[in-house]
Scaffold this motif. Sequence first.
Motif, PDB file in Angstrom:
ATOM      1  N   ALA A 132       2.810   5.815  -7.421  1.00  0.00           N
ATOM      2  CA  ALA A 132       1.755   6.374  -8.280  1.00  0.00           C
ATOM      3  C   ALA A 132       1.885   7.889  -8.442  1.00  0.00           C
ATOM      4  CB  ALA A 132       0.384   6.026  -7.738  1.00  0.00           C
ATOM      5  N   SER A 191      -4.668   5.358  -5.217  1.00  0.00           N
ATOM      6  CA  SER A 191      -3.646   4.544  -5.873  1.00  0.00           C
ATOM      7  C   SER A 191      -3.269   3.318  -5.052  1.00  0.00           C
ATOM      8  CB  SER A 191      -2.414   5.367  -6.266  1.00  0.00           C
ATOM      9  OG  SER A 191      -2.090   6.338  -5.328  1.00  0.00           O
ATOM     10  N   ALA A 192      -3.327   3.452  -3.749  1.00  0.00           N
ATOM     11  CA  ALA A 192      -3.049   2.265  -2.930  1.00  0.00           C
ATOM     12  C   ALA A 192      -4.094   1.180  -3.201  1.00  0.00           C
ATOM     13  CB  ALA A 192      -3.026   2.631  -1.461  1.00  0.00           C
ATOM     14  N   TRP A 217       0.229  11.108 -11.462  1.00  0.00           N
ATOM     15  CA  TRP A 217      -0.696  12.245 -11.317  1.00  0.00           C
ATOM     16  C   TRP A 217      -0.022  13.573 -10.979  1.00  0.00           C
ATOM     17  CZ3 TRP A 217      -0.376  14.487  -6.570  1.00  0.00           C
ATOM     18  CH2 TRP A 217       0.005  13.686  -5.472  1.00  0.00           C
ATOM     19  N   MET A 235      -5.036   7.026   7.148  1.00  0.00           N
ATOM     20  CA  MET A 235      -4.537   8.040   6.225  1.00  0.00           C
ATOM     21  C   MET A 235      -5.364   9.321   6.342  1.00  0.00           C
ATOM     22  SD  MET A 235      -3.864   5.545   2.947  1.00  0.00           S
ATOM     23  CE  MET A 235      -2.872   6.555   1.859  1.00  0.00           C
ATOM     24  N   ASP A 291       3.793  15.591   3.184  1.00  0.00           N
ATOM     25  CA  ASP A 291       2.510  14.896   3.208  1.00  0.00           C
ATOM     26  C   ASP A 291       2.713  13.381   3.218  1.00  0.00           C
ATOM     27  OD1 ASP A 291       1.275  17.354   3.016  1.00  0.00           O
ATOM     28  OD2 ASP A 291      -0.212  16.658   1.548  1.00  0.00           O
ATOM     29  N   PHE A 292       3.595  12.925   2.350  1.00  0.00           N
ATOM     30  CA  PHE A 292       3.765  11.480   2.240  1.00  0.00           C
ATOM     31  C   PHE A 292       4.490  10.881   3.437  1.00  0.00           C
ATOM     32  CE2 PHE A 292       2.003  11.547  -1.956  1.00  0.00           C
ATOM     33  CZ  PHE A 292       1.492  10.276  -2.083  1.00  0.00           C
ATOM     34  N   VAL A 342      -3.813  15.315  -2.365  1.00  0.00           N
ATOM     35  CA  VAL A 342      -2.762  14.332  -2.146  1.00  0.00           C
ATOM     36  C   VAL A 342      -3.322  13.096  -1.447  1.00  0.00           C
ATOM     37  CG1 VAL A 342      -0.587  13.872  -0.952  1.00  0.00           C
ATOM     38  CG2 VAL A 342      -0.952  16.097  -2.052  1.00  0.00           C
ATOM     39  N   LEU A 343      -4.096  13.342  -0.430  1.00  0.00           N
ATOM     40  CA  LEU A 343      -4.671  12.217   0.310  1.00  0.00           C
ATOM     41  C   LEU A 343      -5.547  11.353  -0.598  1.00  0.00           C
ATOM     42  CD1 LEU A 343      -5.284  10.653   2.844  1.00  0.00           C
ATOM     43  CD2 LEU A 343      -7.125  12.291   3.346  1.00  0.00           C
ATOM     44  N   ASN A 370      -5.525  11.022  -3.840  1.00  0.00           N
ATOM     45  CA  ASN A 370      -4.718  10.249  -4.783  1.00  0.00           C
ATOM     46  C   ASN A 370      -3.984   9.104  -4.106  1.00  0.00           C
ATOM     47  OD1 ASN A 370      -5.330  11.588  -7.173  1.00  0.00           O
ATOM     48  ND2 ASN A 370      -3.869  13.238  -6.741  1.00  0.00           N
ATOM     49  N   ALA A 371      -3.491   9.363  -2.928  1.00  0.00           N
ATOM     50  CA  ALA A 371      -2.741   8.318  -2.225  1.00  0.00           C
ATOM     51  C   ALA A 371      -3.649   7.131  -1.906  1.00  0.00           C
ATOM     52  CB  ALA A 371      -2.112   8.880  -0.960  1.00  0.00           C
ATOM     53  N   GLY A 416      -6.673  10.315   8.904  1.00  0.00           N
ATOM     54  CA  GLY A 416      -6.519  10.918  10.231  1.00  0.00           C
ATOM     55  C   GLY A 416      -7.737  10.726  11.109  1.00  0.00           C
ATOM     56  N   LEU A 434       1.760  10.545   5.861  1.00  0.00           N
ATOM     57  CA  LEU A 434       0.849   9.455   5.484  1.00  0.00           C
ATOM     58  C   LEU A 434       1.464   8.098   5.799  1.00  0.00           C
ATOM     59  CD1 LEU A 434      -0.659  10.623   2.069  1.00  0.00           C
ATOM     60  CD2 LEU A 434      -1.901  10.167   4.200  1.00  0.00           C
ATOM     61  N   SER A 436       2.763   1.512  -3.410  1.00  0.00           N
ATOM     62  CA  SER A 436       1.976   1.910  -4.579  1.00  0.00           C
ATOM     63  C   SER A 436       1.485   3.339  -4.474  1.00  0.00           C
ATOM     64  CB  SER A 436       0.828   0.936  -4.858  1.00  0.00           C
ATOM     65  OG  SER A 436       0.220   0.483  -3.686  1.00  0.00           O
ATOM     66  N   ALA A 437       1.209   3.790  -3.263  1.00  0.00           N
ATOM     67  CA  ALA A 437       0.813   5.197  -3.117  1.00  0.00           C
ATOM     68  C   ALA A 437       1.952   6.115  -3.561  1.00  0.00           C
ATOM     69  CB  ALA A 437       0.414   5.494  -1.682  1.00  0.00           C
ATOM     70  N   ALA A 475       0.836  -1.205   0.000  1.00  0.00           N
ATOM     71  CA  ALA A 475       0.000   0.000   0.000  1.00  0.00           C
ATOM     72  C   ALA A 475       0.869   1.253   0.000  1.00  0.00           C
ATOM     73  CB  ALA A 475      -0.942  -0.007   1.199  1.00  0.00           C
ATOM     74  N   SER A 507      -8.659  14.432   9.652  1.00  0.00           N
ATOM     75  CA  SER A 507      -7.724  15.549   9.677  1.00  0.00           C
ATOM     76  C   SER A 507      -6.501  15.199   8.838  1.00  0.00           C
ATOM     77  CB  SER A 507      -7.348  15.856  11.133  1.00  0.00           C
ATOM     78  OG  SER A 507      -6.006  15.595  11.375  1.00  0.00           O
ATOM     79  N   PHE A 508      -6.217  16.054   7.882  1.00  0.00           N
ATOM     80  CA  PHE A 508      -5.102  15.770   6.950  1.00  0.00           C
ATOM     81  C   PHE A 508      -4.650  17.067   6.325  1.00  0.00           C
ATOM     82  CE2 PHE A 508      -9.298  14.944   5.169  1.00  0.00           C
ATOM     83  CZ  PHE A 508      -9.369  15.909   4.197  1.00  0.00           C
ATOM     84  N   GLN A 509      -3.580  16.997   5.567  1.00  0.00           N
ATOM     85  CA  GLN A 509      -3.017  18.210   4.995  1.00  0.00           C
ATOM     86  C   GLN A 509      -3.719  18.609   3.692  1.00  0.00           C
ATOM     87  OE1 GLN A 509      -0.070  19.494   6.495  1.00  0.00           O
ATOM     88  NE2 GLN A 509       0.926  17.755   7.496  1.00  0.00           N
ATOM     89  N   HIS A 510      -3.268  18.019   2.559  1.00  0.00           N
ATOM     90  CA  HIS A 510      -3.856  18.413   1.277  1.00  0.00           C
ATOM     91  C   HIS A 510      -4.834  17.355   0.792  1.00  0.00           C
ATOM     92  CE1 HIS A 510      -0.004  20.532   1.606  1.00  0.00           C
ATOM     93  NE2 HIS A 510      -0.674  21.537   1.069  1.00  0.00           N
ATOM     94  N   ARG A 566       1.381   7.339   9.456  1.00  0.00           N
ATOM     95  CA  ARG A 566       0.036   6.978   9.875  1.00  0.00           C
ATOM     96  C   ARG A 566      -0.307   5.541   9.465  1.00  0.00           C
ATOM     97  NH1 ARG A 566      -4.052  12.029   8.475  1.00  0.00           N
ATOM     98  NH2 ARG A 566      -3.077  13.598   9.841  1.00  0.00           N
TER      99      ARG A 566
END
Lengths: 200, 200, 200, 200
Positions: free
Chosen positions: C165, D161-162, C169, D192, C184-185, D154-155, D157-158, D194, C188, C161-162, C158, D148-151, C191
């Motif tokens: 990927a 894609s996972a 994008w 992810m 951010d990553f 991004v979240l 997409n993450a 949050g 993530l 691939s995140a 997971a 709760s997360f940043q962008h 977490r």
Amino acid sequence: MRIAGSNRDETWNRVRTAGVDLLYRHGFEAMNTRQLAEAAGLKPGSLYYYFSSKEEFLHRLLVDLLEEIVTDLEESLEGLTAPVERLDAYIRTLVRWHVVRREETFIASIEVRSLTSDRQESYMQLRDRFDVILGEILRDGADQGVFSFQHPGVLRNAILSAVTAISTWYDPSGALGLDVLTNDFVELARRMAGGSPTPV
Amino acid sequence: MRIAGSNRDETWNRVRTAGVDLLYRHGFEAMNTRQLAEAAGLKPGSLYYYFSSKEEFLHRLLVDLLEEIVTDLEESLEGLTAPVERLDAYIRTLVRWHVVRREETFIASIEVRSLTSDRQESYMQLRDRFDVILGEILRDGADQGVFSFQHPGVLRNAILSAVTAISTWYDPSGALGLDVLTNDFVELARRMAGGSPTPV
Amino acid sequence: MRIAGSNRDETWNRVRTAGVDLLYRHGFEAMNTRQLAEAAGLKPGSLYYYFSSKEEFLHRLLVDLLEEIVTDLEESLEGLTAPVERLDAYIRTLVRWHVVRREETFIASIEVRSLTSDRQESYMQLRDRFDVILGEILRDGADQGVFSFQHPGVLRNAILSAVTAISTWYDPSGALGLDVLTNDFVELARRMAGGSPTPV
Amino acid sequence: MRIAGSNRDETWNRVRTAGVDLLYRHGFEAMNTRQLAEAAGLKPGSLYYYFSSKEEFLHRLLVDLLEEIVTDLEESLEGLTAPVERLDAYIRTLVRWHVVRREETFIASIEVRSLTSDRQESYMQLRDRFDVILGEILRDGADQGVFSFQHPGVLRNAILSAVTAISTWYDPSGALGLDVLTNDFVELARRMAGGSPTPV
DNA sequence: CATGAATGAGGTTTCATTCAT
DNA sequence: CATGAATGAAACCTCATTCAT
């Protein structure tokens, strides 16, 4: 699956008409039986109840047309003896065919080469009657001194190609009517044959 | 694997010559690139080193020919002012082309319809110069009273189709030489235009 | 025929750059060597001084890239022992690669399947080091109680691939800079691994 | 010659199934219609009774699949309002699709680029609904203070894609069942985003 | 090192035609 | 008489690759 009320002749007519249209617009090789079937409201396979091959279809079209023309030509010459009169009648008839049945005569002029050599020959034999008749008219005229020209073959071909080409350029929606065109060509043919000119 | 000594221009000539022959004998749609390749001593794929599509090949052939003819036509009219002289020269030139380059002119007369409409239009635009030139000659002659006829368009088409049809029937192994044929057609054209006849 | 001043490395660079671009835009099978040659300023045949086959070219690109990444990854982990620190460094490095060398990493993610199975296997073996390193980081973290998750394989895939990927994008002309994305990553990944969260 | 008992729908199913298999194993460009025909028990030309081009075939596969997924996704979210519940349902559904229809989802993830740009766009428009739905869930959750997360981009997409990458690595013959995998991903997505963690 | 000329294999697609139903 | 499903042959064209120069 037979559609109620459908009947052989009616369907054949649809096939024939559609075929003439497609042949005129695309040519034999470029046209395909799928288009033909669709335009005739049939499925491709069903066409084969109406002809045995695409080429036989073309052949039938061409031969039928040619026979009609030859018959008409012979009728229109019947009873006429004077070369000038005969030439006039010949031209008149041929011009009419190339205007009124423009599409079919156009197809005939171009697609003979799409026939297999067997059928091409048999077509050409019939088609020769055309040429022969004109040739005789010209020769008679020359013998009687009412026509005067150099080589009969050249003249015959020149007249014939000028007339048959009408179907390549005549525009039925244009200003020129059949009568006018016919008169023009009658006059042209006389001139080409070296006959006494008609006053313009 | 490259054949030693092979060379772009030479090969293109083989392709062109083979193409003219096949087009003449079978027509565009009936001819295929395998035959063309074989006749040119190449493998089918190699042809695409010389054109980008079968149709573009046809187009190139037709346009090149037409440009040659138009150029020749204009040269042969240069310096001539009298309508009769100009008509004679026009006919002479065109007859020569339809005899000497019989195969190519035949192809051109029949295969324009095999072009996509884009290319067909561009070809036709060039091809119109032909017709226009003849039209002008006839009109000038009529204005000056040396020609007399009914509808200029009909006459122009009749003359043009009689001449261009030569490539459909002329037999180079026959009795008729180029000179004889040219004279015949010059005379025919004059007569059609209603010019003073030349004594036969 | 050698172009003055041309030299092996320079030309190879042009080929490589052009290849990356084409591979990125069209994919391996859809790209062709003609385009490649043209983009590199060569004729098709000349490419074969730079690779022995199109596929070998792809292979070289992929392997070179992978080796660079693995080296970089190992360097960036050097000296770090704490799982959280190591995870952060791992993510940071990988994100950077997928942003900065976006095209190449994208190609790699998609075109491995275009390799013959031999080369595919050899590539995959190298590529496994990637996965293994991450797996070890996660296992160590779990052992030390700083990470907590269910199935290590699922988590590893997971995360991987995140991150990979990103190259599919990420828009370099967009608002998101490399630093922001990296942070951010990193967050993530922590977490996902069930590490103590960083305050947002 | 028609095989007795053959039938449009049955045959289409064979074509479809064979297509999915080939696309999965070789990719669109590397697969060829001969293979497809053979696998479907047809001759190459017969395929065109079922699609109008190879690319249209791919497009149909992709669109049909996407429509099924979107429908399923919307159904599974129906009636749910709490962001956490909605996120769970979203992930559950998507994971299931990427496991159960692993081959097709894999193809979709990789072969969109093989479509012409027209079809690519139309596909992407549909495909956006996917992203948008997830984006809304995340935003709602953030607004309500349960995520709760940043962008958000991004979240989103993450997560996406996972999940979609599952089809690239999941081994149906392996130890991991669908339920286990689903639970793992539900938990991962919550983390992810949050959300309050579920105890492990 | 590079080019120009060509190959050979294979790709997708078209199309007249067949024939069980 | 007509259809639905399929065939088989061939069509045009593409492309990685080769090799004499």
